[in-house]
Scaffold this active site. Structure first.
Site, mmCIF file in Angstrom:
data_model
loop_
_atom_site.group_PDB
_atom_site.id
_atom_site.type_symbol
_atom_site.label_atom_id
_atom_site.label_comp_id
_atom_site.label_asym_id
_atom_site.label_seq_id
_atom_site.Cartn_x
_atom_site.Cartn_y
_atom_site.Cartn_z
ATOM 1 N N ARG A 77 1.145 8.006 7.373
ATOM 2 C CA ARG A 77 -0.302 8.275 6.911
ATOM 3 C C ARG A 77 -0.827 6.915 7.477
ATOM 4 O O ARG A 77 -0.733 6.103 6.864
ATOM 5 C CB ARG A 77 -0.691 8.549 5.679
ATOM 6 C CG ARG A 77 -2.123 8.612 5.239
ATOM 7 C CD ARG A 77 -2.367 8.730 3.596
ATOM 8 N NE ARG A 77 -3.719 8.521 3.471
ATOM 9 C CZ ARG A 77 -4.425 7.675 2.831
ATOM 10 N NH1 ARG A 77 -3.828 6.889 2.194
ATOM 11 N NH2 ARG A 77 -5.888 7.615 2.736
ATOM 12 N N HIS A 121 -11.256 4.972 6.769
ATOM 13 C CA HIS A 121 -10.461 4.116 5.751
ATOM 14 C C HIS A 121 -11.392 2.911 5.702
ATOM 15 O O HIS A 121 -10.846 1.895 6.200
ATOM 16 C CB HIS A 121 -8.949 4.079 5.996
ATOM 17 C CG HIS A 121 -8.360 3.774 4.659
ATOM 18 N ND1 HIS A 121 -7.226 4.300 4.138
ATOM 19 C CD2 HIS A 121 -8.540 2.612 3.752
ATOM 20 C CE1 HIS A 121 -6.860 3.398 3.179
ATOM 21 N NE2 HIS A 121 -7.554 2.427 3.010
ATOM 22 N N GLU A 166 -10.789 7.529 -0.501
ATOM 23 C CA GLU A 166 -11.454 6.841 -1.413
ATOM 24 C C GLU A 166 -12.979 6.373 -1.389
ATOM 25 O O GLU A 166 -13.373 5.556 -1.228
ATOM 26 C CB GLU A 166 -10.629 5.592 -2.054
ATOM 27 C CG GLU A 166 -9.332 5.502 -2.259
ATOM 28 C CD GLU A 166 -8.772 4.416 -2.845
ATOM 29 O OE1 GLU A 166 -9.334 3.266 -3.011
ATOM 30 O OE2 GLU A 166 -7.522 4.381 -3.506
ATOM 31 N N ASN A 291 -4.762 8.886 -4.806
ATOM 32 C CA ASN A 291 -3.891 7.440 -4.741
ATOM 33 C C ASN A 291 -3.865 6.972 -6.144
ATOM 34 O O ASN A 291 -5.089 6.980 -6.809
ATOM 35 C CB ASN A 291 -5.160 6.524 -3.944
ATOM 36 C CG ASN A 291 -5.150 6.970 -2.316
ATOM 37 O OD1 ASN A 291 -4.320 7.585 -1.925
ATOM 38 N ND2 ASN A 291 -5.973 6.127 -1.866
ATOM 39 N N TYR A 293 -2.587 3.999 -8.738
ATOM 40 C CA TYR A 293 -2.135 2.630 -9.108
ATOM 41 C C TYR A 293 -1.898 2.161 -10.559
ATOM 42 O O TYR A 293 -1.062 1.495 -10.862
ATOM 43 C CB TYR A 293 -2.798 1.715 -8.273
ATOM 44 C CG TYR A 293 -2.791 1.793 -6.749
ATOM 45 C CD1 TYR A 293 -1.810 1.051 -6.279
ATOM 46 C CD2 TYR A 293 -3.638 2.210 -6.061
ATOM 47 C CE1 TYR A 293 -1.516 1.131 -4.767
ATOM 48 C CE2 TYR A 293 -3.627 2.593 -4.785
ATOM 49 C CZ TYR A 293 -2.758 2.056 -4.133
ATOM 50 O OH TYR A 293 -2.343 2.132 -2.620
ATOM 51 N N GLU A 349 -1.408 7.682 -1.906
ATOM 52 C CA GLU A 349 -0.888 6.331 -2.076
ATOM 53 C C GLU A 349 -0.442 5.933 -3.501
ATOM 54 O O GLU A 349 -0.834 6.701 -4.211
ATOM 55 C CB GLU A 349 -2.225 5.330 -2.016
ATOM 56 C CG GLU A 349 -2.857 5.137 -0.477
ATOM 57 C CD GLU A 349 -3.994 4.202 -0.174
ATOM 58 O OE1 GLU A 349 -3.893 3.229 -1.379
ATOM 59 O OE2 GLU A 349 -4.813 4.372 0.598
HETATM 60 C C1 GBH Z 1 -6.270 1.600 -2.153
HETATM 61 O O1 GBH Z 1 -7.663 1.160 -2.821
HETATM 62 C C2 GBH Z 1 -6.823 1.429 -0.828
HETATM 63 O O2 GBH Z 1 -6.868 2.640 -0.234
HETATM 64 C C3 GBH Z 1 -5.850 0.633 0.078
HETATM 65 O O3 GBH Z 1 -6.608 0.385 1.383
HETATM 66 C C4 GBH Z 1 -5.468 -0.541 -0.717
HETATM 67 O O4 GBH Z 1 -4.820 -1.512 0.125
HETATM 68 C C5 GBH Z 1 -4.626 -0.316 -1.897
HETATM 69 O O5 GBH Z 1 -5.277 0.759 -2.470
HETATM 70 C C6 GBH Z 1 -4.285 -1.388 -2.667
HETATM 71 O O6 GBH Z 1 -5.345 -1.889 -3.407
HETATM 72 O O7 GBH Z 1 -12.298 -1.838 -11.057
HETATM 73 O O8 GBH Z 1 -10.711 -3.671 -11.681
HETATM 74 O O9 GBH Z 1 -10.774 -1.643 -12.772
HETATM 75 C C7 GBH Z 1 -7.304 1.095 -4.318
HETATM 76 C C8 GBH Z 1 -8.381 0.402 -4.942
HETATM 77 C C9 GBH Z 1 -7.710 -0.044 -7.067
HETATM 78 C C10 GBH Z 1 -9.885 0.685 -6.639
HETATM 79 C C11 GBH Z 1 -7.912 0.078 -8.524
HETATM 80 C C12 GBH Z 1 -10.194 0.760 -8.041
HETATM 81 C C13 GBH Z 1 -9.691 -0.259 -10.153
HETATM 82 C C14 GBH Z 1 -9.746 -1.742 -10.517
HETATM 83 N N1 GBH Z 1 -8.711 0.986 -6.211
HETATM 84 N N2 GBH Z 1 -9.532 -0.029 -8.999
HETATM 85 S S1 GBH Z 1 -10.888 -2.154 -11.520
#
Ligand code: GBH
Length: 446
Positions: A77, A121, A166, A291, A293, A349
């Site tokens: 991707r 992106h 996103e 995505n 995390y 992701e």
């Molecule tokens: C992704 O964004 C992106 O698509 C990618 O480009 C990037 O490199 C990757 O993740 C790693 O960051 O507001 O403090 O509670 C993820 C972005 C991460 C946005 C978690 C919302 C919440 C953090 N997201 N975030 S907070």
């Protein structure tokens, strides 16, 4: 049988994005993007880092493809840089931009790796930002024309498309909080951006169907299914409304449920909607991308009479400071499957930033130890397995990321790759997690 036996046709991939890996920012007619501009505003990006060179994937993609092939990775991707295809956002198409992505997709196919392309992106042509960017409805139509160009010029080689990555980040981080390009801080601007991003998505889906090209099209969301801090009624309501703001503002219209009225009323916000927009946005998609995390917790705060959102700080954290919550992954997959009515899902992701340990082995070779990443991945694979066992139609997984890369406002200070980048030489060094992923794909996952 191992705990990590996945269906035979489950797709194992990796992901990156144009601005984060390509470099070659001024080559072959690429136009300026809002991130090129943002990086040059003092204080916006860690240590003033920028995307001029990044991982130089623009020139080194054959090596990156070889690395993927050697790990048995089945799909890649990547994202297409709009400013390479249409440098000023609208108008003239740059043949060298088309040629680059044709070469990339061809090389991937030759290696037996399925190209999966994200159309947007975050690297909006600066020329469009000069006219208001996503606050301006015209940007949605410019995106439609750009998407059409991609389908026409690349549709014979690329058969899986993702419209937006996103849109929450584009709208809320870019126009609401100002932490991302273009750095605007205005909650009304953010909502205008939300709607125009959603509209752009719908227009592109329609254009794809009209193109008659083979393949599938979907969208990638960083939905947040906030967990109420306690079972207390006020916390539950606060979490529900926060989910409306962070997730249903995007999934609602695309899935045909419309915008979440309760949140809009409470926030005193109106959507700049025109008749027919919701039908366009609700054009049926073939799959949805998640995505994931971490998982957020939401509590009602009596003092401010507002909700507060945080990560469960009592859990172990990654180098981003994000809590590690694999069970939240299952909850997010369940929520998304219910919201989208059971269409195919992909994890587009998942991964983590880590402080990797680089050592020289007995043969003088560099090795990169990242046991924390392996543990993170394993726990998230187990969560995916649980979701599959529950019958959630999950079709594949794209690990973020193939390479260490430009981590937006954090510059190169955070490393998400399963392949280490030595930024002084651009040498690629597979980390331990690369070999772990290779084993998992081969069916030796434990
Ligand atoms: C992704 O964004 C992106 O698509 C990618 O480009 C990037 O490199 C990757 O993740 C790693 O960051 O507001 O403090 O509670 C993820 C972005 C991460 C946005 C978690 C919302 C919440 C953090 N997201 N975030 S907070």
């Amino acid at each position: 049988m191992s705990q990590l036996d996945f269906p035979r046709d489950f797709v194992w991939g990796t992901a990156t994005a144009s601005f984060q890996v390509e470099g070659a920012a001024f080559e072959d007619g690429r136009g300026e993007s809002i991130w090129d501009r943002f990086c040059r505003i003092p204080g916006k990006v860690f240590a003033g880092h920028n995307g001029d060179v990044a991982c130089d994937q623009y020139h080194r993609y054959p090596e990156d493809i070889r690395l993927m092939k050697e790990a048995g990775i089945q799909a890649y991707r990547f994202s297409i840089a709009w400013p390479r295809i249409i440098p000023l956002g609208t108008g003239a198409v740059n043949p060298k931009g088309i040629a680059y992505y044709r070469a990339l997709a061809t090389a991937l196919r030759e290696a037996g790796i399925e190209p999966v392309a994200t159309l947007y992106h975050w690297d909006l042509p600066q020329a469009l930002q000069d006219k208001g960017g996503w606050e301006n409805r015209e940007t949605a139509y410019a995106f439609e024309a750009y998407a059409r160009t991609c389908f026409t010029e690349l549709g014979d080689l690329i058969h899986q498309w993702i419209t937006l990555n996103e849109p929450w980040c584009s709208a809320y981080l870019g126009y609401g909080m100002g932490a991302h390009a273009p750095g605007i801080q205005d909650k009304h601007a953010a909502v205008r951006a939300v709607h125009h991003l959603n509209l752009a998505h719908g227009l592109a889906v329609r254009a794809f169907r009209e193109s008659g090209k083979p393949g599938t099209i979907g969208i990638t969301w960083n939905i947040m299914v906030h967990r109420p801090a306690t079972r207390n009624e006020k916390d539950r309501l606060a979490a529900e409304i926060a989910i409306e703001r962070d997730s249903r503002m995007f999934t609602g219209p695309v899935c045909g449920h419309g915008y979440p009225r309760r949140f809009l009323e409470q926030a005193g916000i109106t959507i700049p909607e025109q008749p027919g927009d919701l039908d366009i946005i609700a054009s049926p998609i073939d799959f949805a991308g998640l995505n994931y995390y971490s998982e957020n917790v939401v509590a009602w705060d009596e003092l401010t009479e507002d909700h507060i959102r945080f990560m469960p700080t009592w859990q172990e954290k990654t180098d981003m400071g994000w809590s590690i919550v694999p069970q939240g992954f299952v909850r997010h997959l369940r929520w998304l499957s219910a919201e989208t009515g059971g269409i195919p899902l992909y994890v587009t992701e998942n991964g983590c930033a880590q402080k990797d340990v680089v050592v020289i082995d007995e043969h003088g070779q560099k090795r990169v130890h990242d046991a924390g990443r392996i543990a993170y991945l394993r726990d998230h694979f187990l969560a995916m397995k649980q979701a599959l066992d529950e019958g959630i139609p999950l079709k594949g997984y794209f690990l973020w990321s193939l390479l260490d890369n430009f981590e937006w406002a954090h510059g190169y200070s955070k490393r998400f790759g399963i392949v280490y980048i030595d930024y002084s030489t651009l040498q690629r060094i597979p980390k331990d997690s690369y070999y772990y992923y290779r084993d998992l794909i081969a069916g030796y996952g434990e």
